[in-house]
Design a protein around this motif. Sequence first.
Motif, PDB file in Angstrom:
ATOM      1  N   LEU A  16      57.932  48.917  44.213  1.00  0.00           N
ATOM      2  CA  LEU A  16      56.964  48.892  43.111  1.00  0.00           C
ATOM      3  C   LEU A  16      57.588  49.526  41.872  1.00  0.00           C
ATOM      4  CD1 LEU A  16      53.915  50.078  45.197  1.00  0.00           C
ATOM      5  CD2 LEU A  16      54.048  47.871  44.039  1.00  0.00           C
ATOM      6  N   ASP A  19      54.746  53.299  37.844  1.00  0.00           N
ATOM      7  CA  ASP A  19      53.626  53.030  36.936  1.00  0.00           C
ATOM      8  C   ASP A  19      52.359  53.607  37.554  1.00  0.00           C
ATOM      9  OD1 ASP A  19      52.201  52.082  34.774  1.00  0.00           O
ATOM     10  OD2 ASP A  19      52.897  50.005  34.995  1.00  0.00           O
ATOM     11  N   SER A  20      51.245  53.436  36.852  1.00  0.00           N
ATOM     12  CA  SER A  20      49.927  53.797  37.368  1.00  0.00           C
ATOM     13  C   SER A  20      49.219  52.513  37.773  1.00  0.00           C
ATOM     14  CB  SER A  20      49.115  54.554  36.316  1.00  0.00           C
ATOM     15  OG  SER A  20      49.699  55.814  36.054  1.00  0.00           O
ATOM     16  N   TYR A  21      48.673  52.499  38.983  1.00  0.00           N
ATOM     17  CA  TYR A  21      48.072  51.295  39.547  1.00  0.00           C
ATOM     18  C   TYR A  21      46.620  51.552  39.947  1.00  0.00           C
ATOM     19  CZ  TYR A  21      52.860  49.482  40.161  1.00  0.00           C
ATOM     20  OH  TYR A  21      54.146  49.051  39.953  1.00  0.00           O
ATOM     21  N   LEU A  52      46.591  47.965  46.308  1.00  0.00           N
ATOM     22  CA  LEU A  52      46.874  47.962  44.872  1.00  0.00           C
ATOM     23  C   LEU A  52      46.435  46.610  44.315  1.00  0.00           C
ATOM     24  CD1 LEU A  52      50.461  49.530  44.974  1.00  0.00           C
ATOM     25  CD2 LEU A  52      48.239  50.683  44.905  1.00  0.00           C
ATOM     26  N   THR A  54      46.459  45.174  41.465  1.00  0.00           N
ATOM     27  CA  THR A  54      47.253  44.449  40.469  1.00  0.00           C
ATOM     28  C   THR A  54      48.683  44.189  40.926  1.00  0.00           C
ATOM     29  OG1 THR A  54      47.868  46.524  39.371  1.00  0.00           O
ATOM     30  CG2 THR A  54      45.890  45.383  38.561  1.00  0.00           C
ATOM     31  N   ALA A  55      49.010  44.546  42.168  1.00  0.00           N
ATOM     32  CA  ALA A  55      50.358  44.319  42.701  1.00  0.00           C
ATOM     33  C   ALA A  55      50.229  43.398  43.911  1.00  0.00           C
ATOM     34  CB  ALA A  55      51.019  45.642  43.089  1.00  0.00           C
TER      35      ALA A  55
END
Length: 205
Positions: A16, A19-21, A52, A54-55
Amino acid sequence: MLTVKDDKGKNLYPLLEPDSYPAVCCMVADIGEQFSEMFGKSSRKVLFVWELSTALIDIGGEMVPRTISETYTMSLNEKATLRQRLEGWRGKVFTPDELTGFDLGKVLGQPCLLNIIQAQKKDGTPYSKINGVSRLPKGMSAPKAAGPLILFDLDAPDALNQMNQLPEWVQGRIKASETYKALLNPPPQAAHLDIDVDEDGDIPF
């Protein structure tokens, strides 16, 4: 020629990006008493798993959320990582009353923001690591879990029957615990002794 080599713990999926997820807690699993070679002692551990939102990653032709996990000692001591994570997630410190007993099941299905960094294992293998848990910023949509929410308590009467709901890697960690081994091999129960009471009602010893 059929050859095989050491893959050095190669990651199955890309790391990954730091970042902030936005994430949602999809599993809280009691994994029992785990022995630490570093500290030379055992302590009760709990595993948190987050999705997560958005991942995404392609698994079997389906795009599903990536997951990430972190293991904690089951303690709300002021120096305990679990307490730091929960207070960051809640956005407030625990009250004295809450410190007497907090139900970890309350966080299941709850959204948060995970700060993820890249770290290295002892052998130099890079991996994605949680560096902080906080509340979602105001205005950010709260993610919902795509899969089932799982709460597992190894002390529950039907714990061994419920283990099949867990991923194999989680089951493996539980099976390595002293708690699981004790469940499979419980100590023999003491024989029942009938105690005679004398006519005055006193126990004779």
